[in-house]
Each structure stands twice: as C-alpha cells, then as structure tokens.
Design an enzyme around this catalytic site. Structure first.
Site, short mmCIF file in Angstrom:
data_model
loop_
_atom_site.label_atom_id
_atom_site.label_comp_id
_atom_site.label_asym_id
_atom_site.label_seq_id
_atom_site.Cartn_x
_atom_site.Cartn_y
_atom_site.Cartn_z
N TYR A 69 0.83 -1.21 0.00
CA TYR A 69 0.00 0.00 0.00
C TYR A 69 0.86 1.25 0.00
CZ TYR A 69 -3.52 -3.42 1.04
OH TYR A 69 -4.34 -4.53 0.97
N CYS A 70 1.75 1.35 -0.96
CA CYS A 70 2.71 2.44 -1.05
C CYS A 70 2.57 3.10 -2.42
CB CYS A 70 4.13 1.85 -0.86
SG CYS A 70 5.47 3.04 -1.07
N GLY A 71 2.95 4.34 -2.52
CA GLY A 71 2.94 5.00 -3.81
C GLY A 71 3.88 4.36 -4.81
N PHE A 72 4.85 3.58 -4.31
CA PHE A 72 5.81 2.90 -5.19
C PHE A 72 5.42 1.46 -5.50
CE2 PHE A 72 8.46 6.12 -2.96
CZ PHE A 72 8.80 6.88 -4.07
N THR A 73 4.29 1.00 -4.98
CA THR A 73 3.88 -0.40 -5.13
C THR A 73 3.81 -0.83 -6.60
OG1 THR A 73 2.71 -0.35 -3.03
CG2 THR A 73 2.09 -2.10 -4.55
#
Length: 192
Positions: A69-73
């Site tokens: 659940y990360c912007g980089f996922t």
C-alpha cells in the site's frame, strides 16, 4: 470457498514454488562457494518454508524491500519484468515485504502473496515480512546497510549484489526498475 479462488491459489502456489525451484535448480552452493552476504535463511512468503539464500550463489541479486500500500507499489510490475527478462542470464530479484514505513504492509503472508500475484503477476522469490531498518532489522538488510552505508528510507529501496557476493550499488525508492542506470548496472554485473 469459491472454486475459482481455490484454483487461483493453487496455481499461485505452484508457480511460486516452481519459480523458487527453478532458481535453485543449479547445483546447490557449498558453504565455501556461498558468499557471506547470502549466508541467511528466510521463510518463503507463500508457505513459510525455510529458504537458504545460498541457493542464489553465483547469481546477480537485486534485493528490494516491498509494501502493498505504497505510492511505489506499482514497481512490482517493473521488478517482475526485470526479473523475467534477465533471470535466464543470471539475475534474481528477491522481495522482502516490510511494514517499517507508514504501516504500508499490514497484511498476513497469504494476503501479501495473493496481492502480489493477483495484482502484479509477481513470480520472483518473496520472503516473509520482516524489518529492514531499526533494532529488529533482518540480518541480510543489516549487512546491506553496513556494506553501503545506506539505510532504507522508504519502501522499494534496492540493493544490487554481484555474482561474487559484493554489494555493488544501492538505489532509493524513486529509482524505478527500468531506470537506465539500474539496468546498466544489472547488465554490467551479469557480464562479469
């Protein structure tokens, strides 16, 4: 449980187990031939079976701390593409889910494995959730930090290890798997 879900889960476990098996299908490394940095055992994400990282001795290794659940996922997709393209030449991407940053990996091993495969088609080896920083840092990341002087600041920090077990580069989260320098570094390490 829905038959389609069960079939998908069986397919996932078969693919992932097969991917790990194919990565280890070469002659197993002896303790003498396994670089010190790979002398670690971690539980596989999909089934908690013990995995000796020495099975990757002689390969170029890209170690990545991940989170669902990360912007980089979305980098999962690029990491899988990088792994698929260069695995036949000796690259292996190793994923280490971590909840260290922003509590962005709260799920169980099963939830993380399902998400990675169903959302991004991840087939590269993934390991059980662990810390990659702080007092509970897993032993591999402790060595990576020591070797580079760079502690992960966020999810999707990457470390490149050459075939001899030397840590040759580290990349911040913003460096995508298709970044020209990262790809050039991978290709250089594979050529050695």
């Amino acid at each position: 449980m829905n038959k389609k879900i069960v079939a998908g889960m069986l397919f996932l476990f078969g693919i992932l187990a097969g991917g790990a098996a194919s990565a280890a299908s070469s002659t197993p490394a002896t303790p003498e031939s396994c670089p010190a940095i790979l002398h670690h055992t971690f539980n596989r994400l999909q089934d908690d079976s013990k995995q000796d990282l020495c099975q990757y001795a002689g390969k170029v290794t890209l170690v990545v701390n991940t989170a669902s659940y990360c912007g980089f996922t979305k980098q999962y997709e690029g990491l899988e593409a990088l792994h698929a393209k260069y695995n036949p030449k000796g690259l292996v991407v190793l994923g280490f889910p971590s909840n260290d940053f922003g509590q962005q990996e709260p799920g169980s091993s099963k939830e993380i494995a399902d998400f990675c495969f169903n959302t991004y088609g991840v087939k590269f080896p993934m390991f059980a959730k662990s810390s990659v920083t702080g007092k509970d840092v897993n032993p591999l990341h402790a060595e990576l930090i020591k070797a580079t002087g760079r502690t992960p600041k966020w999810n999707f920090t990457k470390y490149l290890i050459d075939r001899k077990g030397n840590v040759v580069a580290s990349y911040p989260s913003e460096t995508t798997p298709d970044d020209k320098k990262l790809v050039a570094d991978v290709e250089k390490a594979l050529a050695q």
